[in-house]
Structures are given as structure tokens and as C-alpha cells.
Design a protein around this motif. Structure first.
Motif, PDB file in Angstrom:
ATOM      1  N   GLU A 116      18.862  23.526  16.475  1.00  0.00           N
ATOM      2  CA  GLU A 116      19.337  23.537  15.088  1.00  0.00           C
ATOM      3  C   GLU A 116      19.254  22.153  14.459  1.00  0.00           C
ATOM      4  OE1 GLU A 116      22.578  27.205  15.246  1.00  0.00           O
ATOM      5  OE2 GLU A 116      23.138  25.211  15.987  1.00  0.00           O
ATOM      6  N   ALA A 117      19.589  21.121  15.238  1.00  0.00           N
ATOM      7  CA  ALA A 117      19.492  19.761  14.728  1.00  0.00           C
ATOM      8  C   ALA A 117      18.043  19.405  14.400  1.00  0.00           C
ATOM      9  CB  ALA A 117      20.072  18.775  15.742  1.00  0.00           C
ATOM     10  N   GLU A 118      17.124  19.781  15.278  1.00  0.00           N
ATOM     11  CA  GLU A 118      15.711  19.506  15.030  1.00  0.00           C
ATOM     12  C   GLU A 118      15.206  20.287  13.819  1.00  0.00           C
ATOM     13  OE1 GLU A 118      13.717  17.324  16.285  1.00  0.00           O
ATOM     14  OE2 GLU A 118      15.047  16.560  17.856  1.00  0.00           O
ATOM     15  N   ALA A 119      15.740  21.491  13.620  1.00  0.00           N
ATOM     16  CA  ALA A 119      15.336  22.291  12.462  1.00  0.00           C
ATOM     17  C   ALA A 119      15.780  21.627  11.157  1.00  0.00           C
ATOM     18  CB  ALA A 119      15.918  23.706  12.567  1.00  0.00           C
ATOM     19  N   LEU A 120      16.998  21.071  11.143  1.00  0.00           N
ATOM     20  CA  LEU A 120      17.454  20.360   9.950  1.00  0.00           C
ATOM     21  C   LEU A 120      16.603  19.120   9.706  1.00  0.00           C
ATOM     22  CD1 LEU A 120      19.400  19.908   7.608  1.00  0.00           C
ATOM     23  CD2 LEU A 120      20.937  18.740   9.199  1.00  0.00           C
ATOM     24  N   LYS A 121      16.262  18.417  10.771  1.00  0.00           N
ATOM     25  CA  LYS A 121      15.406  17.229  10.638  1.00  0.00           C
ATOM     26  C   LYS A 121      14.067  17.606  10.012  1.00  0.00           C
ATOM     27  CE  LYS A 121      13.191  13.639  13.470  1.00  0.00           C
ATOM     28  NZ  LYS A 121      13.102  13.062  14.847  1.00  0.00           N
ATOM     29  N   LYS A 177       0.804  -1.219   0.000  1.00  0.00           N
ATOM     30  CA  LYS A 177       0.000   0.000   0.000  1.00  0.00           C
ATOM     31  C   LYS A 177       0.836   1.267   0.000  1.00  0.00           C
ATOM     32  CE  LYS A 177      -3.957  -2.218   2.222  1.00  0.00           C
ATOM     33  NZ  LYS A 177      -4.898  -2.188   3.369  1.00  0.00           N
ATOM     34  N   LYS A 178       2.079   1.150   0.483  1.00  0.00           N
ATOM     35  CA  LYS A 178       2.972   2.312   0.464  1.00  0.00           C
ATOM     36  C   LYS A 178       4.410   1.856   0.618  1.00  0.00           C
ATOM     37  CE  LYS A 178       2.830   3.236   5.449  1.00  0.00           C
ATOM     38  NZ  LYS A 178       2.526   4.219   6.510  1.00  0.00           N
ATOM     39  N   PHE A 179       5.322   2.687   0.141  1.00  0.00           N
ATOM     40  CA  PHE A 179       6.749   2.490   0.333  1.00  0.00           C
ATOM     41  C   PHE A 179       7.256   3.613   1.234  1.00  0.00           C
ATOM     42  CE2 PHE A 179       5.764   0.311  -3.554  1.00  0.00           C
ATOM     43  CZ  PHE A 179       6.606  -0.794  -3.575  1.00  0.00           C
ATOM     44  N   THR A 180       8.236   3.287   2.062  1.00  0.00           N
ATOM     45  CA  THR A 180       8.718   4.274   3.031  1.00  0.00           C
ATOM     46  C   THR A 180      10.195   4.564   2.838  1.00  0.00           C
ATOM     47  OG1 THR A 180       7.100   3.491   4.663  1.00  0.00           O
ATOM     48  CG2 THR A 180       8.922   4.834   5.477  1.00  0.00           C
ATOM     49  N   LEU A 181      10.516   5.823   2.714  1.00  0.00           N
ATOM     50  CA  LEU A 181      11.892   6.312   2.683  1.00  0.00           C
ATOM     51  C   LEU A 181      12.242   6.764   4.090  1.00  0.00           C
ATOM     52  CD1 LEU A 181      14.475   7.288   1.174  1.00  0.00           C
ATOM     53  CD2 LEU A 181      13.260   9.438   0.759  1.00  0.00           C
ATOM     54  N   ASP A 182      13.265   6.139   4.692  1.00  0.00           N
ATOM     55  CA  ASP A 182      13.634   6.448   6.069  1.00  0.00           C
ATOM     56  C   ASP A 182      14.675   7.561   6.128  1.00  0.00           C
ATOM     57  OD1 ASP A 182      11.987   4.407   6.938  1.00  0.00           O
ATOM     58  OD2 ASP A 182      13.613   2.930   7.049  1.00  0.00           O
ATOM     59  N   LEU A 183      14.378   8.582   6.901  1.00  0.00           N
ATOM     60  CA  LEU A 183      15.316   9.663   7.169  1.00  0.00           C
ATOM     61  C   LEU A 183      15.924   9.408   8.549  1.00  0.00           C
ATOM     62  CD1 LEU A 183      16.604  12.498   6.811  1.00  0.00           C
ATOM     63  CD2 LEU A 183      14.439  13.462   7.676  1.00  0.00           C
ATOM     64  N   GLY A 184      17.166   8.928   8.570  1.00  0.00           N
ATOM     65  CA  GLY A 184      17.833   8.592   9.829  1.00  0.00           C
ATOM     66  C   GLY A 184      18.776   9.699  10.261  1.00  0.00           C
ATOM     67  N   ILE A 185      18.357  10.475  11.252  1.00  0.00           N
ATOM     68  CA  ILE A 185      19.145  11.631  11.681  1.00  0.00           C
ATOM     69  C   ILE A 185      19.394  11.619  13.191  1.00  0.00           C
ATOM     70  CG2 ILE A 185      17.172  13.182  12.027  1.00  0.00           C
ATOM     71  CD1 ILE A 185      18.850  15.382  10.598  1.00  0.00           C
ATOM     72  N   ASP A 186      19.179  10.469  13.833  1.00  0.00           N
ATOM     73  CA  ASP A 186      19.333  10.378  15.285  1.00  0.00           C
ATOM     74  C   ASP A 186      20.739  10.702  15.790  1.00  0.00           C
ATOM     75  OD1 ASP A 186      16.687   9.703  15.314  1.00  0.00           O
ATOM     76  OD2 ASP A 186      16.927   7.939  16.599  1.00  0.00           O
ATOM     77  N   PRO A 187      21.819  10.348  15.061  1.00  0.00           N
ATOM     78  CA  PRO A 187      23.134  10.743  15.576  1.00  0.00           C
ATOM     79  C   PRO A 187      23.241  12.251  15.812  1.00  0.00           C
ATOM     80  CG  PRO A 187      23.409   9.106  13.874  1.00  0.00           C
ATOM     81  CD  PRO A 187      21.952   9.494  13.864  1.00  0.00           C
ATOM     82  N   LEU A 188      22.727  13.045  14.887  1.00  0.00           N
ATOM     83  CA  LEU A 188      22.814  14.496  15.034  1.00  0.00           C
ATOM     84  C   LEU A 188      21.934  15.002  16.167  1.00  0.00           C
ATOM     85  CD1 LEU A 188      23.923  17.179  13.979  1.00  0.00           C
ATOM     86  CD2 LEU A 188      21.978  17.281  12.401  1.00  0.00           C
ATOM     87  N   THR A 189      20.685  14.559  16.229  1.00  0.00           N
ATOM     88  CA  THR A 189      19.790  15.055  17.267  1.00  0.00           C
ATOM     89  C   THR A 189      20.231  14.586  18.654  1.00  0.00           C
ATOM     90  OG1 THR A 189      18.277  13.192  16.829  1.00  0.00           O
ATOM     91  CG2 THR A 189      17.816  15.278  15.723  1.00  0.00           C
ATOM     92  N   THR A 210      27.877  12.128  24.675  1.00  0.00           N
ATOM     93  CA  THR A 210      27.887  11.331  23.443  1.00  0.00           C
ATOM     94  C   THR A 210      29.238  11.371  22.735  1.00  0.00           C
ATOM     95  OG1 THR A 210      26.999  13.209  22.192  1.00  0.00           O
ATOM     96  CG2 THR A 210      25.406  11.619  23.082  1.00  0.00           C
ATOM     97  N   ASP A 211      30.247  11.971  23.360  1.00  0.00           N
ATOM     98  CA  ASP A 211      31.595  12.045  22.789  1.00  0.00           C
ATOM     99  C   ASP A 211      31.574  12.734  21.426  1.00  0.00           C
ATOM    100  OD1 ASP A 211      34.333  11.733  22.774  1.00  0.00           O
ATOM    101  OD2 ASP A 211      34.293   9.685  21.990  1.00  0.00           O
ATOM    102  N   ALA A 212      30.822  13.830  21.362  1.00  0.00           N
ATOM    103  CA  ALA A 212      30.705  14.597  20.121  1.00  0.00           C
ATOM    104  C   ALA A 212      31.050  16.062  20.392  1.00  0.00           C
ATOM    105  CB  ALA A 212      29.300  14.471  19.543  1.00  0.00           C
ATOM    106  N   THR A 213      32.141  16.284  21.107  1.00  0.00           N
ATOM    107  CA  THR A 213      32.495  17.644  21.515  1.00  0.00           C
ATOM    108  C   THR A 213      32.873  18.531  20.341  1.00  0.00           C
ATOM    109  OG1 THR A 213      34.754  16.854  21.959  1.00  0.00           O
ATOM    110  CG2 THR A 213      33.232  16.943  23.825  1.00  0.00           C
ATOM    111  N   ALA A 214      33.212  17.933  19.195  1.00  0.00           N
ATOM    112  CA  ALA A 214      33.547  18.741  18.014  1.00  0.00           C
ATOM    113  C   ALA A 214      32.303  19.362  17.379  1.00  0.00           C
ATOM    114  CB  ALA A 214      34.282  17.883  16.987  1.00  0.00           C
ATOM    115  N   LEU A 215      31.130  18.840  17.713  1.00  0.00           N
ATOM    116  CA  LEU A 215      29.888  19.328  17.122  1.00  0.00           C
ATOM    117  C   LEU A 215      29.503  20.670  17.743  1.00  0.00           C
ATOM    118  CD1 LEU A 215      27.506  18.577  15.187  1.00  0.00           C
ATOM    119  CD2 LEU A 215      26.350  17.638  17.202  1.00  0.00           C
ATOM    120  N   GLN A 216      29.218  21.650  16.918  1.00  0.00           N
ATOM    121  CA  GLN A 216      28.855  22.979  17.398  1.00  0.00           C
ATOM    122  C   GLN A 216      27.368  23.281  17.230  1.00  0.00           C
ATOM    123  OE1 GLN A 216      31.186  24.987  19.018  1.00  0.00           O
ATOM    124  NE2 GLN A 216      32.311  23.055  18.839  1.00  0.00           N
ATOM    125  N   TRP A 217      26.589  22.278  16.901  1.00  0.00           N
ATOM    126  CA  TRP A 217      25.159  22.469  16.678  1.00  0.00           C
ATOM    127  C   TRP A 217      24.386  22.380  17.987  1.00  0.00           C
ATOM    128  CZ3 TRP A 217      21.982  21.583  11.911  1.00  0.00           C
ATOM    129  CH2 TRP A 217      22.689  21.970  10.760  1.00  0.00           C
TER     130      TRP A 217
END
Length: 304
Positions: A207-212, A175-187, A196-203
């Protein structure tokens, strides 16, 4: 999290060539796209790494590769090739470059030089921190990020994957096909960079939710023009922004390629595409153009 194992359609990979008109393929040193893996130029790299612009497209499962094993404390498993993922990544890269007016970077497996069933072909989407330096994919990702930073350019990474088509119930249709948008690492990482050992990230989390939201809206608009299946039984393509295949295995464990990018400070997401949609994208310009528009529009607001 992460990408599925098991698209066995076309699972053969590696050892390919570029023969045309019955002529033998050129040696890797003269084909114009293969690259050396060592400074002396004696050994070819298993990947094609085009470092050209601030948007990076990758397709880590264009070749059968291996994940797990002793270092992971579990059995070694095969991740089969996701058919058409390399071809679509290259098409997306070219189309985005034309649309944006500057070149697009990409990393794909080199089907000529990558050895099929080579134990060294670690799954780039299932790496421990201790394996980063052994992965040409991770090293190429870091080199691209460093080049963008040196040029003072904001950047973004899109990781292209394939998944199985949905299985309809007996006697019914899809009935439908689904394209998955996987953005959990960023959010996830934007919410708590230290934990999360992501100290280099400046977001920020906002901002992450806005990109999602932007990516979901643009993808949904593009896919609204696409129907799959037969003329008598068409099925729409919908976008899931909170899928099971979310791009995140967890923290303090294996990392997907988009998670590796985020920990390097780069906004990233992955696209999990059903097989039938990949078949269409690989041959029809219009459908891949829709995905291209989605990536272009959110990218216009990317900052460091």
C-alpha cells in the motif's frame, strides 16, 4: 534525508504584523487567526493551527529555527527560512479544500507571534523523541490525528519544503528543475513496523508503494505542464521519487515531521521544491493548482 539548511533568501522571520492602510496591526487576541498557547489565554502560540479536515498541509521551515545542540550530541545550527513555503502551504490548503469539497487542515508558523531567533523555536523537522512534547508542531500533529481518528476519518499529511535551485556548470544553463517526493518514512516503516517503532501504522508495504507510485504519477503529470527559466531557454520540472532529500534521517534518531506522522499511523510524504518553482507557485494559480491535483488524487484512496 530531511530538508536542506540554507535558503537565506528572505531569512528574516517573526515579529510580523497585519497592518493595512497605515493602521497599526491588531493585537494577537483580536486578529482572528492567532491562538493561545496556554489554557489561560495569556500567551500566544508561535504557530497557526487550523484543524479542519483529514488532509494536513504543513510548512515547518517558514521561519528561521534551530536544530541540533546538546541533546543531539552535536553543535546547534540554524535552519534558515524557506521563502514562500508558508504562503504556498496556505494556498494549497485552500485549493485542496475547494477541490475536495471539505476544509483542509494546516500548520504554519505565525509570523506575528513567533519570536525571531528564539531558542525555543526547535526545527520541527529535526526532533528527537524526547523533544516531541516541547514542540507545538508535534503536539498539533498528534491532536489533528486524534481528531481524525475520533471522527472515523482516514487522513493524510503533506509536508511542504523548499530547496535550492540546481547550479549549472559554468557557461551552461539549468537544463531541468527537480521536485523531490520524499516518502521514505512511510515505505520504510510499512516494511517493518516493529523495527522502526511505527506500530501505530496499519499500512502494508504494498500500500505504501502504491501511494508512492500514485503521487509520483500525479505530480509528474501536473509538472509536465510547467516550464521554468526564460522563453529562449525553458527548463522542465521533473519529479524524483527516490531523492536524497527523502524525508528520513534514519531510525532511533531525529525525526522529520512526515516521519513523526507515520509513526503516529498517518500516511505522509514531503515535497522539496526548488526556489524558482516556489516563486512561480506563490504568484501563479495554475502551477499551484497542478500540485493541488496531485495531492487530491492519491488522497481519494486513503484508508485508516
Amino acid at each position: 534525508g530531511g530538508s536542506e539548511i540554507g535558503d537565506r533568501r528572505g531569512s528574516r522571520g517573526g515579529g510580523g504584523g497585519d497592518a493595512r492602510d497605515g493602521q497599526p496591526p491588531l493585537p494577537w487576541t483580536k486578529d482572528g487567526y492567532s491562538q493561545p498557547a496556554t489554557p489561560d489565554g495569556a500567551t500566544p502560540s508561535p504557530i497557526v493551527n487550523r484543524r479542519a479536515g483529514p488532509i494536513l498541509i504543513t510548512a515547518p521551515h517558514g521561519l528561521r529555527c534551530f536544530r541540533g545542540g546538546k541533546a543531539h550530541g552535536d553543535r546547534r545550527r540554524i535552519h534558515h527560512r524557506e521563502k514562500f513555503s508558508t504562503e504556498i502551504a496556505l494556498k494549497l490548503s485552500a485549493a485542496i479544500g475547494r477541490q475536495m469539497g471539505f476544509p483542509c487542515s494546516f500548520i504554519v508558523w505565525n509570523m506575528k507571534t513567533a519570536k525571531r531567533a528564539d531558542n525555543a523555536n526547535l526545527d520541527p523537522n529535526y526532533l528527537l523523541d524526547s523533544q516531541f512534547d516541547r514542540s507545538p508542531w508535534h503536539l498539533a500533529l498528534v491532536d489533528w490525528k486524534n481528531a481524525c481518528r475520533a471522527a472515523g476519518s482516514p487522513c493524510m499529511h503533506v509536508d511542504f519544503h523548499g530547496k535550492h535551485d540546481p547550479k549549472p556548470k559554468k557557461g551552461s544553463r539549468v537544463k531541468k528543475f527537480t521536485l523531490d517526493l520524499g516518502i521514505d518514512p512511510l515505505t520504510d516503516c510499512a516494511e517493518d513496523r516493529e523495527e522502526t517503532d511505527a506500530t501505530a501504522l496499519q499500512w502494508t508495504e504494498a500500500e505504501a508503494e502504491a501511494l508512492k507510485t500514485a503521487a509520483f504519477d500525479e505530480l509528474s503529470m501536473a509538472m509536465s505542464e510547467v516550464t521554468l527559466g526564460s522563453q529562449h531557454s525553458p527548463a522542465p520540472v521533473v519529479v524524483d521519487a527516490d531523492p536524497y532529500l527523502c524525508g528520513l534521517w534514519g531510525h532511533g534518531c531525529e525525526c522529520t515531521l512526515s516521519h513523526q506522522a507515520v509513526r503516529e499511523g498517518v500516511p505522509a510524504f514531503q515535497l522539496e521544491t526548488p526556489y524558482t518553482l516556489r516563486c512561480v507557485q506563490s504568484v501563479v494559480q495554475k502551477s499551484s493548482s497542478g500540485t493541488k491535483q496531485n495531492i487530491r488524487h492519491p488522497a481519494s484512496g486513503i484508508r485508516h
